[in-house]
Design a protein around this motif. Sequence first.
Motif, PDB file in Angstrom:
ATOM      1  N   PRO A 329       0.814  -1.229   0.000  1.00 33.32           N
ATOM      2  CA  PRO A 329       0.000   0.000   0.000  1.00 33.32           C
ATOM      3  C   PRO A 329       0.847   1.278   0.000  1.00 33.32           C
ATOM      4  N   LEU A 330       1.968   1.264   0.751  1.00 31.41           N
ATOM      5  CA  LEU A 330       2.842   2.448   0.753  1.00 31.41           C
ATOM      6  C   LEU A 330       3.430   2.703  -0.620  1.00 31.41           C
ATOM      7  N   VAL A 331       3.826   1.615  -1.266  1.00 35.01           N
ATOM      8  CA  VAL A 331       4.377   1.771  -2.615  1.00 35.01           C
ATOM      9  C   VAL A 331       3.329   2.356  -3.539  1.00 35.01           C
ATOM     10  N   ARG A 332       2.103   1.833  -3.404  1.00 38.69           N
ATOM     11  CA  ARG A 332       1.024   2.361  -4.253  1.00 38.69           C
ATOM     12  C   ARG A 332       0.751   3.831  -3.927  1.00 38.69           C
ATOM     13  N   ILE A 333       0.856   4.205  -2.632  1.00 40.88           N
ATOM     14  CA  ILE A 333       0.636   5.617  -2.251  1.00 40.88           C
ATOM     15  C   ILE A 333       1.723   6.510  -2.840  1.00 40.88           C
ATOM     16  N   LYS A 334       2.990   6.054  -2.780  1.00 40.47           N
ATOM     17  CA  LYS A 334       4.093   6.857  -3.333  1.00 40.47           C
ATOM     18  C   LYS A 334       3.945   7.063  -4.832  1.00 40.47           C
ATOM     19  N   THR A 335       3.630   5.967  -5.512  1.00 35.57           N
ATOM     20  CA  THR A 335       3.434   6.099  -6.966  1.00 35.57           C
ATOM     21  C   THR A 335       2.274   7.038  -7.276  1.00 35.57           C
ATOM     22  N   ALA A 336       1.203   6.931  -6.431  1.00 31.99           N
ATOM     23  CA  ALA A 336       0.067   7.836  -6.655  1.00 31.99           C
ATOM     24  C   ALA A 336       0.482   9.282  -6.408  1.00 31.99           C
ATOM     25  N   LEU A 337       1.326   9.545  -5.375  1.00 31.61           N
ATOM     26  CA  LEU A 337       1.785  10.925  -5.103  1.00 31.61           C
ATOM     27  C   LEU A 337       2.642  11.449  -6.255  1.00 31.61           C
ATOM     28  N   GLN A 338       3.539  10.610  -6.741  1.00 32.45           N
ATOM     29  CA  GLN A 338       4.357  11.033  -7.883  1.00 32.45           C
ATOM     30  C   GLN A 338       3.493  11.350  -9.085  1.00 32.45           C
ATOM     31  N   HIS A 339       2.517  10.489  -9.311  1.00 38.04           N
ATOM     32  CA  HIS A 339       1.612  10.742 -10.434  1.00 38.04           C
ATOM     33  C   HIS A 339       0.859  12.058 -10.236  1.00 38.04           C
ATOM     34  N   LEU A 340       0.435  12.321  -8.970  1.00 35.50           N
ATOM     35  CA  LEU A 340      -0.259  13.582  -8.697  1.00 35.50           C
ATOM     36  C   LEU A 340       0.676  14.778  -8.909  1.00 35.50           C
ATOM     37  N   LYS A 341       1.922  14.650  -8.470  1.00 32.08           N
ATOM     38  CA  LYS A 341       2.879  15.761  -8.662  1.00 32.08           C
ATOM     39  C   LYS A 341       3.096  16.057 -10.134  1.00 32.08           C
TER      40      LYS A 341
END
Length: 400
Positions: A329-341
């Motif tokens: 889940p953390l990995v998915r959250i980080k990828t989602a944050l990068q995508h949002l940035k």
Amino acid sequence: WEGALEKLKILNYEVGFCDARGKKPFNRIHFVFPIANTSQQFDDFISLCEWLFSEITKDTNFFKRDQYDDPNTVANKLMLALRQVDFRLSFPAQKLRQANGENVCSVIEFLTDKALETMKFKWNNPIYIDADQMDEALANDDEEEDEDQIMDDIEEEDLYAEDVNTDQNQMHDLNESILDGSSRQILHGQIDPIEWKIELERVGQKLKTQQVSSTNEWRAHVDQTISSKDSIDKILEETKGDLNATNHDVTDELNRLKVKERYMNSQFTVLCNNYKEIKQKHEEYETRSNTTNENVAKYTNELAELTEKLEDLKDSFDSKDNGMHDTSPLVRIKTALQHLKSEISMYELRIGVVSHSLLAARVNAANRKRIVMSKNAKKRHGKNRKVLLSNKNDDNSIGP
């Protein structure tokens, strides 16, 4: 089953059961042996039990089979209903599914007895007919049966007599001559022996002899009684000593048995008391054992419930523990944050381009507006100058 059938007739089952259900009365071996259609036999047995239960309890729903019940279920229901009316015989319910045999007949016998008790039916003592009356009744019956046969034979004999009468006149003279000479010579029969035997066999069975009772018959009975008494007295004198000796021996044996019984009672009194105490303790232990078994069963059920709850808690804890150690889940959250940035930077770029385009459009609009205003100002200035010049010219013309 024959006794139960007679009791059913007393209960008037031909009207209450057979006519109401459109069935024929049962024969004497209907439930004794299996028939070709076993399902029909089972249906008759269950229907008869339903009717008898309704007669006993006055409740048609006390025992009633459902439309979709199989034979095993119906047999079990019947056994439960029999237990409710105090049926004490013990056998498997599958025996009733056969609808024939000893067990089925015993069930019907029990239900008919209960039905008769419900209707308060009482059996009277049998009335016995005297032997003389029975013999007279049998004789009368035999006479009535033989009268018809004798009448038929009389008709045949009448026909035979007609033929014989024709020959009597011819034989009359011959008979007189024979009678006259009979005193002087040996008589010889004129009838054929074979025909005589045939006629004797035909008629002899129908001939009866009736013993005429004598008026002094009671005297013969008295004489027979006196002779019987004399013979009994003789036999009694011979056997009286043997009977007394036997009586003495039996009395001695009884006294010995009583002495032995008293001795055994005195010797085994302690053992009997010990047995009673041990039996009482055994009953107490059995009661405690039953109570303990009930408690064990209760605690076993509670343990099973607690074990199920514990398994559920373990499963929930395991799922939560696996979720805590899982970094996906953390990995998915980080990828989602990068995508949002990346999307935010892209949208900021687009916003900058749009704001620059708007600013350029505003500048162009302001420049066009200034140009238009300058042109309008020049036009107004030219018009005003023309007006001033025309006014000066007018003034000059008016002045000289």
